[in-house]
Design a protein around this motif. Structure first.
Motif, PDB file in Angstrom:
ATOM      1  N   UNK A  88       0.884  -1.182   0.000  1.00  0.00           N
ATOM      2  CA  UNK A  88       0.000   0.000   0.000  1.00  0.00           C
ATOM      3  C   UNK A  88       0.911   1.219   0.000  1.00  0.00           C
ATOM      4  N   UNK A  89       1.157   1.777  -1.197  1.00  0.00           N
ATOM      5  CA  UNK A  89       2.222   2.761  -1.352  1.00  0.00           C
ATOM      6  C   UNK A  89       1.681   4.156  -1.681  1.00  0.00           C
ATOM      7  N   UNK A  90       2.553   5.060  -2.066  1.00  0.00           N
ATOM      8  CA  UNK A  90       2.208   6.482  -2.135  1.00  0.00           C
ATOM      9  C   UNK A  90       1.736   6.962  -3.501  1.00  0.00           C
ATOM     10  N   UNK A  91       1.673   6.071  -4.493  1.00  0.00           N
ATOM     11  CA  UNK A  91       1.099   6.447  -5.781  1.00  0.00           C
ATOM     12  C   UNK A  91      -0.372   6.056  -5.759  1.00  0.00           C
ATOM     13  N   UNK A  92      -1.240   7.046  -5.851  1.00  0.00           N
ATOM     14  CA  UNK A  92      -2.669   6.834  -5.657  1.00  0.00           C
ATOM     15  C   UNK A  92      -3.462   7.406  -6.830  1.00  0.00           C
ATOM     16  N   UNK A  93      -4.738   7.053  -6.870  1.00  0.00           N
ATOM     17  CA  UNK A  93      -5.651   7.584  -7.879  1.00  0.00           C
ATOM     18  C   UNK A  93      -6.513   8.668  -7.243  1.00  0.00           C
ATOM     19  N   UNK A  94      -6.481   9.850  -7.810  1.00  0.00           N
ATOM     20  CA  UNK A  94      -7.353  10.939  -7.372  1.00  0.00           C
ATOM     21  C   UNK A  94      -7.987  11.542  -8.616  1.00  0.00           C
ATOM     22  N   UNK A  95      -9.178  11.046  -8.943  1.00  0.00           N
ATOM     23  CA  UNK A  95      -9.830  11.467 -10.176  1.00  0.00           C
ATOM     24  C   UNK A  95     -10.145  12.950 -10.169  1.00  0.00           C
ATOM     25  N   UNK A  96     -10.311  13.529  -8.972  1.00  0.00           N
ATOM     26  CA  UNK A  96     -10.635  14.956  -8.892  1.00  0.00           C
ATOM     27  C   UNK A  96      -9.496  15.835  -9.385  1.00  0.00           C
ATOM     28  N   UNK A  97      -8.279  15.262  -9.487  1.00  0.00           N
ATOM     29  CA  UNK A  97      -7.150  16.033 -10.010  1.00  0.00           C
ATOM     30  C   UNK A  97      -7.367  16.402 -11.478  1.00  0.00           C
ATOM     31  N   UNK A  98      -8.174  15.624 -12.186  1.00  0.00           N
ATOM     32  CA  UNK A  98      -8.465  15.930 -13.584  1.00  0.00           C
ATOM     33  C   UNK A  98      -9.232  17.244 -13.700  1.00  0.00           C
ATOM     34  N   UNK A  99     -10.089  17.500 -12.720  1.00  0.00           N
ATOM     35  CA  UNK A  99     -10.851  18.753 -12.729  1.00  0.00           C
ATOM     36  C   UNK A  99      -9.911  19.945 -12.606  1.00  0.00           C
ATOM     37  N   UNK A 100      -8.796  19.753 -11.894  1.00  0.00           N
ATOM     38  CA  UNK A 100      -7.811  20.815 -11.730  1.00  0.00           C
ATOM     39  C   UNK A 100      -6.847  20.888 -12.920  1.00  0.00           C
ATOM     40  N   UNK A 101      -7.036  19.993 -13.882  1.00  0.00           N
ATOM     41  CA  UNK A 101      -6.179  20.002 -15.060  1.00  0.00           C
ATOM     42  C   UNK A 101      -5.010  19.054 -14.983  1.00  0.00           C
ATOM     43  N   UNK A 102      -4.956  18.200 -13.963  1.00  0.00           N
ATOM     44  CA  UNK A 102      -3.808  17.319 -13.782  1.00  0.00           C
ATOM     45  C   UNK A 102      -4.101  15.870 -14.097  1.00  0.00           C
ATOM     46  N   UNK A 103      -3.132  15.008 -13.729  1.00  0.00           N
ATOM     47  CA  UNK A 103      -3.248  13.566 -13.940  1.00  0.00           C
ATOM     48  C   UNK A 103      -3.981  12.931 -12.760  1.00  0.00           C
ATOM     49  N   UNK A 104      -4.792  11.904 -13.014  1.00  0.00           N
ATOM     50  CA  UNK A 104      -5.475  11.222 -11.908  1.00  0.00           C
ATOM     51  C   UNK A 104      -4.558  10.286 -11.128  1.00  0.00           C
ATOM     52  N   UNK A 105      -3.349  10.039 -11.654  1.00  0.00           N
ATOM     53  CA  UNK A 105      -2.375   9.202 -10.953  1.00  0.00           C
ATOM     54  C   UNK A 105      -1.296  10.113 -10.383  1.00  0.00           C
ATOM     55  N   UNK A 106      -1.214  10.182  -9.057  1.00  0.00           N
ATOM     56  CA  UNK A 106      -0.298  11.142  -8.447  1.00  0.00           C
ATOM     57  C   UNK A 106       0.502  10.502  -7.307  1.00  0.00           C
ATOM     58  N   UNK A 107       1.590  11.156  -6.957  1.00  0.00           N
ATOM     59  CA  UNK A 107       2.370  10.784  -5.784  1.00  0.00           C
ATOM     60  C   UNK A 107       1.862  11.598  -4.602  1.00  0.00           C
ATOM     61  N   UNK A 108       1.396  10.911  -3.568  1.00  0.00           N
ATOM     62  CA  UNK A 108       0.876  11.563  -2.367  1.00  0.00           C
ATOM     63  C   UNK A 108       1.947  11.521  -1.278  1.00  0.00           C
ATOM     64  N   UNK A 109       2.664  12.617  -1.115  1.00  0.00           N
ATOM     65  CA  UNK A 109       3.776  12.643  -0.171  1.00  0.00           C
ATOM     66  C   UNK A 109       3.324  12.553   1.282  1.00  0.00           C
ATOM     67  N   UNK A 110       2.050  12.845   1.537  1.00  0.00           N
ATOM     68  CA  UNK A 110       1.548  12.785   2.912  1.00  0.00           C
ATOM     69  C   UNK A 110       1.084  11.390   3.318  1.00  0.00           C
ATOM     70  N   UNK A 111       0.982  10.497   2.360  1.00  0.00           N
ATOM     71  CA  UNK A 111       0.566   9.123   2.648  1.00  0.00           C
ATOM     72  C   UNK A 111       1.773   8.316   3.094  1.00  0.00           C
ATOM     73  N   UNK A 112       1.570   7.407   4.026  1.00  0.00           N
ATOM     74  CA  UNK A 112       2.656   6.568   4.511  1.00  0.00           C
ATOM     75  C   UNK A 112       2.651   5.229   3.778  1.00  0.00           C
ATOM     76  N   UNK A 113       3.788   4.873   3.210  1.00  0.00           N
ATOM     77  CA  UNK A 113       3.908   3.579   2.548  1.00  0.00           C
ATOM     78  C   UNK A 113       3.943   2.476   3.601  1.00  0.00           C
ATOM     79  N   UNK A 114       3.291   1.368   3.273  1.00  0.00           N
ATOM     80  CA  UNK A 114       3.253   0.254   4.209  1.00  0.00           C
ATOM     81  C   UNK A 114       3.004  -1.043   3.435  1.00  0.00           C
TER      82      UNK A 114
END
Length: 629
Positions: A351-377
């Motif tokens: 369970x790592x730090x690359x996640x899907x955030x579809x709402x990023x598309x609304x902001x003009x970005x990619x839905x696949x992002x690196x979440x630096x605040x998430x803890x890898x485990x």
């Protein structure tokens, strides 16, 4: 022959008659499998496929696989209203593409970068026999090397990522020193519909689904579905990322759909059987890299969902194909989970730090992002668990492994040891960044009692190279292994050779392909399942020369890394093919759909249909005005 990327897989097997193969000895573009006489051992990852003898040696490949069928042969049986809707939606798409190409594409979505040179598409090849061989093929190698990978049927109209292409399986059949070769598209529902329409209409998950244009493409796609112009009810997957031979079936996979079953015919040609949901037991997508326990013969898999909970499920199949109940894994956000590992008793879930955030598309970005605040485990789940109540989570800070090569238990220290290539920046495969990508082969130790972890690189800094795509001896999967065989992914994403790494000492032995020569994922084929030496076997890998535009399959002694034999392949052996692939991309900037600026139609419609058509016309007029501004 294109080189394999991190998404390619291969396997090895013996020729199969009209009977579905399983993953033992074959090679695939995203994954290779080899199939050998080892049915009792189940799957040998990247090995040979062994098929039982059947009684119909003269069966031929269906004509639907003929290369002449790549262009539409029939006009879709649409009514007048559907034809009007199709025309209007095509105009909308043309405008969208024109606007999108006004700005430079990122390298991660530019087809001139992603699928050029050694990664350029190849055409289907009917089976060709009696291929030239230099050297001597070892007597123990009899079977089919199959390889699966992304190979787009149509020229991209806009963004395209290496992983977006249609699945194509390559098969090299070796029988008593005689060799044949063929490659065919996997006939996915997606490919069949696009081939009938004569162009791509299904959204490309990485190359196209980003920003506002990605949202527009999704709306276009579902709009076409609403009018019955396309059918996405039977899956949208490309089957381009993995191969597994399980329960007498060769399965091609991508994690956005259920697997597709492929057959290797007695002639050496390939045939798609169709989508395979394990006799209606599989109700969700399945990860592209399932694992077969070499002792129990069970197949373990994951399924993730990027839209709704549960975001992750774990399940297994008995060796005769009976599915367990799903175990829902609690995740707060949908997470990219391309691979996982098994041990003798556990399933190891990253369970790592690359996640899907579809709402990023609304902001003009990619839905696949690196979440630096998430803890890898890593989650440690018992193989026979009925639920996730007793899953053990162990944090491993700043860890992202696109692939895990093996894992095993060390009871004396209460640890699970995971071997994987840690990638930084974590999302660099999907999003353009200025920092150079690094893949560091690492040992990660997870203490099940203390909940603590350690991570160290296996190879010394002075010998450090990017290692991605490969395997261990699959007869020892989930148990402690000494060696891993991995592609040297330099210059990224090309593969300039492969390395045999001693996981205990960090010693590295390398075989380089030479100047302007690049290959793919190495496949380890055991010489004998009862051999005392773990490395007693052969390494098989495709290699392509970018100067001569010729390809070959190399067979290397795994103990000495000496070349035993080279099989010359027919793919891309002519100047015509080379020029064709170059021309393919030279036309990219003018490849957007061309339509008349005016669109008028007179027909008898219901009042509701007239209103709908009017709304489409208003939208079309608006977009045409925008295009002409």
């Amino acid at each position: 022959m294109t080189s394999t990327s991190t998404n390619y897989q291969s396997t090895w097997a013996k020729p199969q008659y009209p009977f579905s193969p399983s993953t033992s000895y074959s090679s695939s573009s995203s994954k290779s499998i080899s199939m050998k006489n080892q049915a009792r051992k189940g799957k040998i990852y990247s090995a040979l496929l062994t098929f039982p003898k059947q009684t119909n040696p003269n069966q031929t490949i269906p004509t639907k696989h003929s290369q002449t069928q790549r262009q539409p042969t029939t006009t879709p049986n649409w009514n007048l209203f559907q034809k009007a809707a199709a025309k209007a939606l095509d105009i909308v798409e043309s405008t969208l593409v024109s606007r999108e190409l006004q700005n430079p594409l990122p390298k991660t979505a530019d087809p001139r970068v992603q699928i050029s040179g050694n990664f350029a598409p190849v055409t289907e090849q009917p089976v060709k026999h009696n291929l030239p061989v230099i050297g001597e093929i070892p007597d123990c190698i009899n079977g089919v090397y199959v390889r699966n990978g992304a190979n787009p049927l149509f020229e991209p109209v806009a963004g395209h990522h290496l992983f977006d292409g249609d699945g194509m399986v390559h098969a090299v059949t070796i029988e008593n020193g005689s060799v044949s070769y063929s490659c065919r598209f996997t006939e996915t529902q997606r490919l069949v519909q696009e081939r009938e329409l004569g162009r791509p209409v299904f959204p490309k998950a990485i190359g196209e689904l980003h920003g506002h244009s990605g949202i527009a493409r999704l709306m276009l796609f579902y709009g076409r579905g609403l009018f019955g112009l396309v059918d996405h009810s039977h899956g949208t997957g490309v089957a381009n990322a993995g191969l597994v031979y399980f329960n007498n079936r060769l399965l091609a996979m991508s994690e956005d759909d259920v697997p597709y079953q492929v057959q290797v015919l007695p002639s050496g040609d390939l045939q798609t059987v169709g989508r395979y949901d394990f006799d209606e037991q599989l109700k969700s997508t399945m990860i592209a890299h399932p694992k077969i326990d070499p002792v129990s013969g069970e197949l373990f898999a994951l399924s993730y969902d990027v839209v709704q909970k549960p975001y992750l499920k774990s399940f297994k199949f008995s060796k005769d194909g009976k599915k367990s109940t799903d175990v829902e894994i609690p995740l707060d956000v949908p997470t990219m989970m391309h691979d996982f590992a098994i041990t003798e008793n556990y399933v190891v879930i990253p369970d790592q730090q690359v996640v899907f955030k579809l709402q990023e598309m609304i902001k003009g970005g990619s839905p696949v992002i690196y979440d630096k605040n998430k803890k890898s485990r890593f989650g440690i789940l018992h193989k026979n668990a009925k639920n996730s109540d007793n899953i053990i989570w162990v944090e491993s800070p700043e860890t992202f492994c696109f692939h895990l090569w093996n894992a095993w238990e060390e009871p004396e220290t209460d640890e699970v040891v995971v071997i994987g290539s840690c990638m930084t920046p974590p999302d660099s495969i999907f999003n353009e960044c200025s920092e150079n990508l690094k893949c560091v082969l690492s040992e990660i130790r997870l203490n099940l009692k203390t909940g603590e972890s350690t991570k160290c690189q296996i190879i010394s800094s002075s010998e450090q190279v990017n290692l991605e795509a490969g395997m261990v001896n699959r007869n020892k999967l989930g148990r402690k292994t000494k060696y891993a065989y991995l592609a040297i992914a330099e210059p990224w994403p090309k593969v300039s050779g492969f390395a045999k790494v001693d996981l205990l000492t960090g010693e590295v032995q390398k075989l380089m392909y030479g100047d302007n020569r690049y290959g793919g994922e190495p496949l380890f084929l055991p010489r004998n399942v009862n051999s005392e030496r773990e490395d007693d076997g052969y390494i098989l890998a495709f290699c392509h020369d970018e100067k001569t535009w010729k390809s070959e399959l190399q067979i290397v002694n795994a103990m000495t890394l000496e070349l035993e034999a080279t099989i010359k392949l027919p793919s891309r052996n002519s100047r015509h093919d080379r020029e064709g692939s170059q021309k393919w991309y030279a036309n990219l900037q003018v490849s957007s759909l061309l339509f008349s600026d005016t669109f008028k139609i007179k027909l008898t419609l219901s009042k509701r249909d007239q209103q709908t058509l009017h709304l489409i016309g208003v939208l079309t007029d608006f977009l045409l005005c925008e295009r002409n501004r």
